[in-house]
Design a protein around this motif. Structure first.
Motif, PDB file in Angstrom:
ATOM      1  N   GLU A  64      12.149  59.117 141.506  1.00  0.00           N
ATOM      2  CA  GLU A  64      12.878  60.141 142.270  1.00  0.00           C
ATOM      3  C   GLU A  64      14.364  59.804 142.315  1.00  0.00           C
ATOM      4  N   LYS A  65      14.658  58.522 142.495  1.00  0.00           N
ATOM      5  CA  LYS A  65      16.060  58.075 142.521  1.00  0.00           C
ATOM      6  C   LYS A  65      16.729  58.340 141.173  1.00  0.00           C
ATOM      7  N   ARG A 104      20.561  61.318 137.999  1.00  0.00           N
ATOM      8  CA  ARG A 104      20.875  62.002 136.748  1.00  0.00           C
ATOM      9  C   ARG A 104      21.527  63.363 137.013  1.00  0.00           C
ATOM     10  N   VAL A 105      21.003  64.062 138.010  1.00  0.00           N
ATOM     11  CA  VAL A 105      21.493  65.412 138.302  1.00  0.00           C
ATOM     12  C   VAL A 105      22.683  65.411 139.265  1.00  0.00           C
ATOM     13  N   LEU A 106      22.648  64.524 140.275  1.00  0.00           N
ATOM     14  CA  LEU A 106      23.663  64.546 141.329  1.00  0.00           C
ATOM     15  C   LEU A 106      24.575  63.327 141.354  1.00  0.00           C
ATOM     16  N   GLN A 135      21.139  58.703 148.770  1.00  0.00           N
ATOM     17  CA  GLN A 135      21.777  57.540 149.395  1.00  0.00           C
ATOM     18  C   GLN A 135      20.786  56.744 150.238  1.00  0.00           C
ATOM     19  N   GLY A 136      19.854  57.476 150.882  1.00  0.00           N
ATOM     20  CA  GLY A 136      18.824  56.819 151.689  1.00  0.00           C
ATOM     21  C   GLY A 136      17.889  55.973 150.830  1.00  0.00           C
ATOM     22  N   ILE A 137      17.525  56.524 149.655  1.00  0.00           N
ATOM     23  CA  ILE A 137      16.660  55.786 148.723  1.00  0.00           C
ATOM     24  C   ILE A 137      17.373  54.532 148.216  1.00  0.00           C
ATOM     25  N   GLU A 138      18.659  54.678 147.875  1.00  0.00           N
ATOM     26  CA  GLU A 138      19.439  53.532 147.396  1.00  0.00           C
ATOM     27  C   GLU A 138      19.506  52.433 148.459  1.00  0.00           C
ATOM     28  N   ARG A 182      24.008  68.735 149.784  1.00  0.00           N
ATOM     29  CA  ARG A 182      24.412  67.558 150.564  1.00  0.00           C
ATOM     30  C   ARG A 182      23.193  66.836 151.153  1.00  0.00           C
ATOM     31  N   LYS A 183      22.170  67.622 151.493  1.00  0.00           N
ATOM     32  CA  LYS A 183      20.923  67.001 151.989  1.00  0.00           C
ATOM     33  C   LYS A 183      20.295  66.151 150.889  1.00  0.00           C
ATOM     34  N   SER A 184      20.322  66.672 149.661  1.00  0.00           N
ATOM     35  CA  SER A 184      19.782  65.914 148.523  1.00  0.00           C
ATOM     36  C   SER A 184      20.597  64.645 148.273  1.00  0.00           C
ATOM     37  N   LEU A 185      21.921  64.758 148.465  1.00  0.00           N
ATOM     38  CA  LEU A 185      22.784  63.588 148.283  1.00  0.00           C
ATOM     39  C   LEU A 185      22.476  62.521 149.331  1.00  0.00           C
ATOM     40  N   LYS A 186      22.253  62.969 150.563  1.00  0.00           N
ATOM     41  CA  LYS A 186      21.893  62.025 151.638  1.00  0.00           C
ATOM     42  C   LYS A 186      20.543  61.360 151.347  1.00  0.00           C
ATOM     43  N   LYS A 187      19.628  62.153 150.780  1.00  0.00           N
ATOM     44  CA  LYS A 187      18.317  61.613 150.418  1.00  0.00           C
ATOM     45  C   LYS A 187      18.475  60.529 149.351  1.00  0.00           C
TER      46      LYS A 187
END
Length: 280
Positions: A141-142, A147-149, A115-118, A108-113
């Motif tokens: 990185e985005k 691709r993975v998440l 979303q932050g980049i987007e 979930r932290k990676s998902l938030k990251k």
């Protein structure tokens, strides 16, 4: 319920298993015969398994929970991605990250990251203020995170079930789901261990047509579950509206009754006074 016929399975090559030397003995109950060094899957067992899995899947979705699709093999990625997106369900088709279920807090932290980049990239002033090399790093990185998440971007809690195309290839996903008590629905070829999953569907998990047929059958069951859930919510809403209307009618009737009593009490002294005057 998803209607899959024997002929459909035959045409899609669902009955073709692996070479006999590559088989898993635990698949023996689902094997019909051996022909030219290849095991042939019993399609009657496949039909029964599809019906059982579809009924269970529909029940899960009807309760309002999510089902995660998992298929990282090349021939399954396209159809699984399309069906999961159509049903608005989470999916993993690039690669399974270890801990995607058992360490969901980190995911979930990676998902938030991501979303932050987007969000940052949408803000042109902030994004363009970065150096060219930094913009390239952020973009890469985005792309990697998407691709993975990307398939689980909207997942806020653990899924209620997993649908897996190849249990042998996705053994980490199966192990994580088993550890967390999440039911697993999966296509099991003759080289798989069906005892690892809750709802095994004996089928050829290498041929595109076979994967498509089974995935669409499960997708149909999910779609029916979603429609029934919508109908249940509509019925509940109508029931609540009817109950509110009845309560309002009772309240109105009660208020009208009290008004009538008050009017009668006001009229009574006048009538009594007139009666007394007539007597005089």
């Amino acid at each position: 319920m998803a209607q899959v016929e024997y002929k459909d399975l035959l045409d899609a090559g669902v009955h073709f298993g692996h070479l006999t030397r590559k088989w898993d003995p635990r698949m023996a109950p689902y094997i019909f015969m051996e022909k030219n060094g290849i095991h042939i899957i019993d399609l009657n067992k496949t039909l029964a398994s599809i019906d059982e899995a579809a009924a269970a899947m529909k029940g899960i979705v009807r309760s309002g929970r999510k089902v995660m699709f998992v298929a990282t093999k090349k021939q399954a990625q396209e159809i699984v991605t399309e069906e999961a997106r159509r049903l608005k369900m989470p999916f993993v088709t690039d690669r399974w990250l270890g801990g995607m279920l058992t360490n969901f807090a980190t995911i979930r932290k990676s998902l938030k990251k991501m979303q932050g980049i987007e969000k940052m990239m949408k803000d042109e002033a902030t994004y363009k203020s970065l150096a060219k090399r930094e913009r390239l790093t952020v973009y890469r990185e985005k792309e990697k995170l998407e691709r993975v998440l990307g398939g689980i971007a909207d997942l806020t809690r653990l899924p209620a079930a997993l649908f897996i195309v190849d249990v042998k290839r996705e053994h980490i996903a199966v192990a994580e789901a088993k550890r967390l008590g999440i039911p697993v629905f999966a296509m099991c070829d003759t080289n798989s261990n069906p005892s690892d999953v809750d709802y095994p569907i004996p089928a050829n998990d290498d041929a595109y047509k076979s994967i498509r047929l089974i995935t669409l059958a499960i997708g149909k069951a999910i779609e029916e579950g979603l429609l029934e859930r919508k109908q249940d919510k509509d019925d509940q809403r109508l029931q609540e509206e009817e109950e509110a209307k009845r309560a309002e009618d009772v309240k109105t009737a009660k208020a009208e009754g009290e008004t009538a009593v008050d009017a009668e009490e006001e009229i009574s002294p006048v009538v009594a006074e007139e009666a007394e005057e007539q007597e005089d």
